[in-house]
Scaffold this active site. Structure first.
Site, PDB file in Angstrom:
ATOM      1  N   CYS A 141       1.015  -1.171   0.214  1.00  0.00           N
ATOM      2  CA  CYS A 141       0.109  -0.311   0.099  1.00  0.00           C
ATOM      3  C   CYS A 141       0.695   1.021   0.016  1.00  0.00           C
ATOM      4  CB  CYS A 141      -1.018  -0.048   0.785  1.00  0.00           C
ATOM      5  SG  CYS A 141      -1.798  -1.263   0.799  1.00  0.00           S
ATOM      6  N   CYS A 184      -7.544  -2.006  -4.800  1.00  0.00           N
ATOM      7  CA  CYS A 184      -6.083  -1.375  -4.503  1.00  0.00           C
ATOM      8  C   CYS A 184      -5.399  -3.263  -4.402  1.00  0.00           C
ATOM      9  CB  CYS A 184      -6.000  -0.563  -3.164  1.00  0.00           C
ATOM     10  SG  CYS A 184      -6.356   0.444  -3.544  1.00  0.00           S
ATOM     11  N   HIS A 229       1.112   4.995  -1.629  1.00  0.00           N
ATOM     12  CA  HIS A 229       0.133   6.209  -0.907  1.00  0.00           C
ATOM     13  C   HIS A 229       1.285   6.471   0.998  1.00  0.00           C
ATOM     14  CE1 HIS A 229      -3.370   5.983  -2.680  1.00  0.00           C
ATOM     15  NE2 HIS A 229      -3.062   4.534  -2.460  1.00  0.00           N
ATOM     16  N   ARG A 286     -12.827  -0.284  -1.995  1.00  0.00           N
ATOM     17  CA  ARG A 286     -11.247   0.448  -2.224  1.00  0.00           C
ATOM     18  C   ARG A 286     -10.380  -0.857  -1.717  1.00  0.00           C
ATOM     19  NH1 ARG A 286      -9.999   3.276  -5.746  1.00  0.00           N
ATOM     20  NH2 ARG A 286      -7.995   1.618  -5.732  1.00  0.00           N
TER      21      ARG A 286
END
Length: 278
Positions: free
Chosen positions: A187, A239, A191, A235
């Site tokens: 992730c 992802c 991000h 979401r």
């Protein structure tokens, strides 16, 4: 390797600058287009298309359904049986009856099985609408949208006092940084820094409160590019799909831990629901 002459070098620089400028302008134009759409619809909050899904969710929530023919109006989302006002703003959280930390969607699944008698396997056979075939939102998506919107205008404030809540937040942070799958992504690959994007999509830095709050305070959201209302479970699933990982199990401890960490990062975010994004 042949060296570029000065005119060739200058031309190459000019082309490169032109391409970079064009990409930046495309990105700005795309953002402006979504902003225009948001202004036309979300600017008047009563015009957000996601509200149609919220209305359907309310009907489903209050309707007597399932093998037990009862509604979800006695479901406890952490503030007492039947209390939905402000509940979403305090999730994920620990629930004594399941002895685990749950987010909104996993809690809904618990109530649909325990209170209404639905089979979990049947409910989770398909949990997300498919925009490619103009499919409407699934029942559990509509239910989540309805419950979530009851926290509109409040601040995100999930508890972090119970040992299992602390454990979920810590596990979520580990998962956020864990690189895995065929692309060796995490992730954090997308991000954890400012100024990143994938294709022409700007990516939030969830290690800053500002970006984390902007995202976590506006989901469920109406996604313009999908033409559908989407929740945070989608979401998380999307992802993982983009990282070419196996499908993330709906309401799994893994997804809940990630959401617990992200919600912790976004503490005190103003909830503006339903949101609207690209």
């Amino acid at each position: 390797m042949a060296k570029l002459t000065q005119p060739s070098w200058l031309l190459a620089c000019a082309i490169g600058f032109g391409i970079s400028t064009a990409i930046a302008q495309d990105n700005a134009d795309q953002g402006a287009s979504v902003d225009d759409y948001r202004e036309m619809t979300y600017g008047d909050r009563d015009a957000n298309p996601a509200l149609l899904v919220v209305d359907r969710g309310e009907q489903l929530f209050k309707e007597k359904r399932g093998p037990k023919n009862v509604s979800l109006e006695t479901c406890d989302f952490g503030l007492g049986a039947g209390v939905v006002k402000g509940a979403y703003a305090q999730m994920p959280r620990y629930f004594k009856d399941t002895d685990r930390v749950q987010d909104l969607e996993s809690r809904l699944l618990t109530c649909m099985t325990e209170i209404q008698g639905f089979d979990a396997a049947d409910v989770t056979t398909k949990t997300f609408a498919d925009e490619r075939i103009n499919e409407p939102n699934m029942d559990i998506e509509a239910l989540a949208a309805y419950v979530a919107v009851q926290s509109d205008g409040m601040k995100l404030n999930p508890p972090a006092d119970h040992p299992k809540e602390k454990e979920a937040i810590a596990m979520g942070e580990q998962l956020f940084w864990h690189r895995h799958g065929p692309l060796d992504f995490s992730c954090a690959t997308c991000h954890s820094a400012d100024g990143k994007r994938i294709r022409l999509q700007n990516l939030g830095n969830f290690y800053t409160a500002k970006d984390a709050q902007k995202t976590m305070g506006s989901w469920p959201t109406y996604r313009v590019s999908h033409g559908l209302a989407r929740n945070m479970q989608h979401r998380m699933w999307d992802c993982h799909w983009q990282m070419r990982l196996p499908d993330l199990e709906y309401g799994s401890p893994m997804s809940t831990a990630l959401l617990a960490f992200l919600s912790h990062q976004a503490k005190d975010a103003p909830m503006v629901l339903p949101g609207m994004t690209r």
